[in-house]
Design a protein around this motif. Structure first.
Motif, PDB file in Angstrom:
ATOM      1  N   HIS A   1     -28.705  19.965 -29.254  1.00 24.64           N
ATOM      2  CA  HIS A   1     -28.859  19.229 -30.507  1.00 24.64           C
ATOM      3  C   HIS A   1     -27.759  19.573 -31.507  1.00 24.64           C
ATOM      4  O   HIS A   1     -27.606  18.895 -32.506  1.00 24.64           O
ATOM      5  N   PHE A   2     -27.025  20.636 -31.228  1.00 28.43           N
ATOM      6  CA  PHE A   2     -25.995  21.090 -32.158  1.00 28.43           C
ATOM      7  C   PHE A   2     -24.775  20.174 -32.085  1.00 28.43           C
ATOM      8  O   PHE A   2     -24.223  19.949 -31.013  1.00 28.43           O
ATOM      9  N   VAL A   3     -24.380  19.627 -33.214  1.00 25.27           N
ATOM     10  CA  VAL A   3     -23.212  18.754 -33.265  1.00 25.27           C
ATOM     11  C   VAL A   3     -22.076  19.521 -33.930  1.00 25.27           C
ATOM     12  O   VAL A   3     -22.158  19.847 -35.118  1.00 25.27           O
ATOM     13  N   PRO A   4     -21.025  19.868 -33.197  1.00 26.22           N
ATOM     14  CA  PRO A   4     -19.927  20.619 -33.804  1.00 26.22           C
ATOM     15  C   PRO A   4     -19.236  19.786 -34.871  1.00 26.22           C
ATOM     16  O   PRO A   4     -19.244  18.548 -34.808  1.00 26.22           O
ATOM     17  N   PRO A   5     -18.619  20.440 -35.850  1.00 26.94           N
ATOM     18  CA  PRO A   5     -17.982  19.708 -36.958  1.00 26.94           C
ATOM     19  C   PRO A   5     -16.594  19.185 -36.604  1.00 26.94           C
ATOM     20  O   PRO A   5     -15.762  18.987 -37.481  1.00 26.94           O
ATOM     21  N   TYR A   6     -16.334  18.977 -35.329  1.00 25.00           N
ATOM     22  CA  TYR A   6     -15.021  18.507 -34.902  1.00 25.00           C
ATOM     23  C   TYR A   6     -15.161  17.642 -33.653  1.00 25.00           C
ATOM     24  O   TYR A   6     -16.198  17.638 -32.986  1.00 25.00           O
ATOM     25  N   MET A   7     -14.094  16.896 -33.362  1.00 17.58           N
ATOM     26  CA  MET A   7     -14.037  16.093 -32.143  1.00 17.58           C
ATOM     27  C   MET A   7     -12.741  16.405 -31.408  1.00 17.58           C
ATOM     28  O   MET A   7     -11.701  16.642 -32.032  1.00 17.58           O
ATOM     29  N   LEU A   8     -12.817  16.375 -30.082  1.00 18.88           N
ATOM     30  CA  LEU A   8     -11.660  16.571 -29.215  1.00 18.88           C
ATOM     31  C   LEU A   8     -11.410  15.295 -28.427  1.00 18.88           C
ATOM     32  O   LEU A   8     -12.294  14.441 -28.316  1.00 18.88           O
ATOM     33  N   SER A   9     -10.217  15.182 -27.856  1.00 19.12           N
ATOM     34  CA  SER A   9     -10.007  14.098 -26.912  1.00 19.12           C
ATOM     35  C   SER A   9     -10.845  14.378 -25.670  1.00 19.12           C
ATOM     36  O   SER A   9     -11.239  15.520 -25.409  1.00 19.12           O
ATOM     37  N   GLN A  10     -11.109  13.360 -24.892  1.00 19.52           N
ATOM     38  CA  GLN A  10     -12.037  13.476 -23.770  1.00 19.52           C
ATOM     39  C   GLN A  10     -11.583  14.503 -22.740  1.00 19.52           C
ATOM     40  O   GLN A  10     -12.403  15.145 -22.087  1.00 19.52           O
ATOM     41  N   MET A  11     -10.284  14.698 -22.587  1.00 20.69           N
ATOM     42  CA  MET A  11      -9.762  15.580 -21.548  1.00 20.69           C
ATOM     43  C   MET A  11      -9.412  16.976 -22.066  1.00 20.69           C
ATOM     44  O   MET A  11      -8.843  17.780 -21.341  1.00 20.69           O
ATOM     45  N   SER A  12      -9.744  17.282 -23.317  1.00 25.79           N
ATOM     46  CA  SER A  12      -9.401  18.584 -23.896  1.00 25.79           C
ATOM     47  C   SER A  12     -10.628  19.484 -23.974  1.00 25.79           C
ATOM     48  O   SER A  12     -11.748  19.006 -24.180  1.00 25.79           O
ATOM     49  N   PHE A  13     -10.391  20.785 -23.819  1.00 27.56           N
ATOM     50  CA  PHE A  13     -11.467  21.761 -23.891  1.00 27.56           C
ATOM     51  C   PHE A  13     -10.969  22.991 -24.646  1.00 27.56           C
ATOM     52  O   PHE A  13      -9.807  23.377 -24.523  1.00 27.56           O
TER      53      PHE A  13
END
Length: 226
Positions: A91-103
């Protein structure tokens, strides 16, 4: 606090001695004592309890000790991964987004979350881990925004994006490729050069809303910190 033998041998004193702990972005320091036990168990004691209390460390939290570059001998920046966030990961939504292929590695994740916590965000941060195409290693200077982030926050048209960092500004051009991919090109090369970006550095793009121009503040995390 127990330190694994392998990590202690690589980064801690080879005898009982004081070490320095610090938290990212904070000036306060703690000076616990590192002990090398006869049983081969390595521990931190003394002011470690002060560190635990001051930072509200709880059972199940993970402490990541990163040797601090330029911080003096046996100085460690400690990043915290909270048990509560892990327990509610579904349920935790991080305060950031990455591209689909990045980790992000656990250390990178902790550093990014610490940085995000210190910023009064108006939207998710966009996190870009610099690769060869981003920083011109192969002669290209292009940054593509992840599809999910672009769909939520960016206009579906070619626009000028104003990048800001430490009081300076760079005008970049966002173009549409293949009808849907949003990429930064014109002006991005200048930003890369002026800020000496390298492969492995992390850029956090903070979108500022209600500005006359499409504006992003860029926070840079050096690969040396990770």
């Amino acid at each position: 606090q127990t330190i694994t033998k392998e990590y202690a041998v690589a980064h801690f004193p080879h005898e009982s001695a004081s070490v320095i702990l610090q938290r990212p972005g904070e000036n306060k320091r703690w000076y616990p004592r590192f002990y090398e036990g006869n049983d081969g168990i390595h521990k931190i004691r003394g002011e470690w309890l002060d560190f635990v209390c001051d930072n509200s460390v709880e059972e199940g939290d993970i402490c990541i000790f990163v040797p601090a570059k330029g911080g003096g001998r046996f100085t460690f920046t400690v990043h915290l991964l909270r048990a509560e966030s892990k327990a509610h990961a579904g349920h935790f939504v991080p305060p950031y987004m990455l591209s689909q292929m990045s980790f992000l590695s656990p250390v990178q994740q902790s550093i990014v979350e610490d940085k995000a916590e210190a910023i009064q965000l108006e939207a998710h941060l966009y996190v870009a881990i610099m690769n060869k195409t981003n920083v011109g290693v192969k002669g290209h200077y292009i940054l593509e925004f992840g599809a999910k982030y672009a769909a939520v926050y960016l206009p579906k048209e070619e626009r000028t994006i104003l990048l800001q960092r430490k009081g300076k500004e760079w005008q970049t051009q966002m173009h549409i490729r293949n009808g849907r991919r949003l990429v930064l090109e014109g002006g991005w090369r200048k930003f890369v050069s002026d800020n000496r970006l390298r492969v492995g550095d992390i850029c956090l793009f903070e979108l500022k809303r209600n500005r006359r121009k499409l504006t992003m503040i860029v926070h840079i995390i050096s690969r040396d910190q990770c």
